[in-house]
Design an enzyme around this catalytic site. Structure first.
Site, PDB file in Angstrom:
ATOM      1  N   GLY A  85       0.798  -1.217   0.000  1.00  0.00           N
ATOM      2  CA  GLY A  85       0.000   0.000   0.000  1.00  0.00           C
ATOM      3  C   GLY A  85       0.830   1.266   0.000  1.00  0.00           C
ATOM      4  N   GLY A 174      -2.812  -4.991   9.443  1.00  0.00           N
ATOM      5  CA  GLY A 174      -4.215  -5.333   9.521  1.00  0.00           C
ATOM      6  C   GLY A 174      -5.140  -4.240   9.048  1.00  0.00           C
ATOM      7  N   VAL A 175      -6.040  -3.783   9.930  1.00  0.00           N
ATOM      8  CA  VAL A 175      -7.065  -2.830   9.531  1.00  0.00           C
ATOM      9  C   VAL A 175      -7.085  -1.661  10.511  1.00  0.00           C
ATOM     10  CG1 VAL A 175      -8.436  -4.772   8.662  1.00  0.00           C
ATOM     11  CG2 VAL A 175      -9.004  -3.773  10.869  1.00  0.00           C
ATOM     12  N   CYS A 192      -3.662   6.413   0.964  1.00  0.00           N
ATOM     13  CA  CYS A 192      -3.710   5.246   0.076  1.00  0.00           C
ATOM     14  C   CYS A 192      -3.625   5.635  -1.395  1.00  0.00           C
ATOM     15  CB  CYS A 192      -4.963   4.417   0.341  1.00  0.00           C
ATOM     16  SG  CYS A 192      -5.070   3.799   2.035  1.00  0.00           S
TER      17      CYS A 192
END
EC number: 2.3.1.181
Length: 234
Positions: A85, A174-175, A192
């Site tokens: 990312g 993770g998130v 992003c």
């Protein structure tokens, strides 16, 4: 383990720990802990772990991050994340869930070694969690993360992000879900790599939601999506 942490376990294959740290964790410390835990898992001495935490205000760069997408007007710390990312922001009021899981085995309906399906199920998990607070969210083609319509601007906005690193089918990172972070801090980056849309938070929909309530919803919906029921550890 810090005094501010609690552990719960689930019964599915082997026990999966859930650990919650209430005070902000410095990013390098979190990276070191994740790497150490992944090494224990590779050695067969570590169990799967979901770690809930917050970070101080900072920016992280993924392997695809571009230098021109960092503006950093407040000169916040910047760290290389080692995940896929681009640029992300972390700070108080944002719930981070670091996932140290073994994708060599299934999780719910996610078959072994199916990273694409696992990410899709993580998106379902986040969407279901937001649904617990009557926030409608979904994914958008060509855009990473989970999206909704900001109740103040009426425009599409990102409310949660996903970024993983996988080694030998063991996951790290993770998130992140925006509960009530400083949304203006996102202006220091192109989040992003997506320039045309903003960010939002649960607080804009439901100012009454606490971090504890969000954690409870995340655990409940993890059980629904991945069929792993949290149980308090003795």
């Amino acid at each position: 383990m810090r005094k501010s942490e609690a552990i719960i376990t689930t019964e599915n294959f082997e026990k999966i720990m859930w650990r919650t740290t209430s005070s902000p964790v410095n990013y390098p410390d979190a990276l070191a802990e994740m790497a150490a835990h992944q090494a224990r898992m590779q050695a067969g001495t570590g169990k799967e772990l979901i770690w809930l935490l917050e970070h101080p205000r900072l920016y992280t760069s993924g392997t695809s991050a571009r230098a021109q997408d960092l503006f950093n007007p407040d000169a916040l710390p910047v760290y290389e994340a080692g995940r896929g990312g681009q640029w992300t922001y972390h700070g108080p009021g944002q719930r981070i869930a670091y996932l140290m899981l073994d994708l060599n085995r299934p999780h719910g309906d996610t078959p072994p070694r199916d990273l694409r399906r696992f990410v899709a199920d993580l998106e379902k998990w986040i969407i279901a969690t937001l649904g617990m607070f009557r926030i409608a969210a979904d994914v958008r083609p060509g855009r990473i993360g989970v999206w909704t319509t900001d109740p103040l601007s009426g425009e599409e906005a990102k409310i949660a992000a996903i970024g993983l690193r996988v080694s030998r089918w063991l996951t790290m990172h993770g998130v992140s879900i925006n509960l009530a972070p400083r949304l203006e801090d996102f202006s220091g980056i192109v989040p992003c790599g997506i320039r045309d849309y903003g960010v939002t938070s649960i607080q804009r929909f439901r100012p009454d939601v606490t971090m504890a309530a969000l954690d409870h919803a995340m655990k409940a919906t993890w059980r629904d999506i991945f069929r792993q029921t949290p149980q308090d550890a003795p």
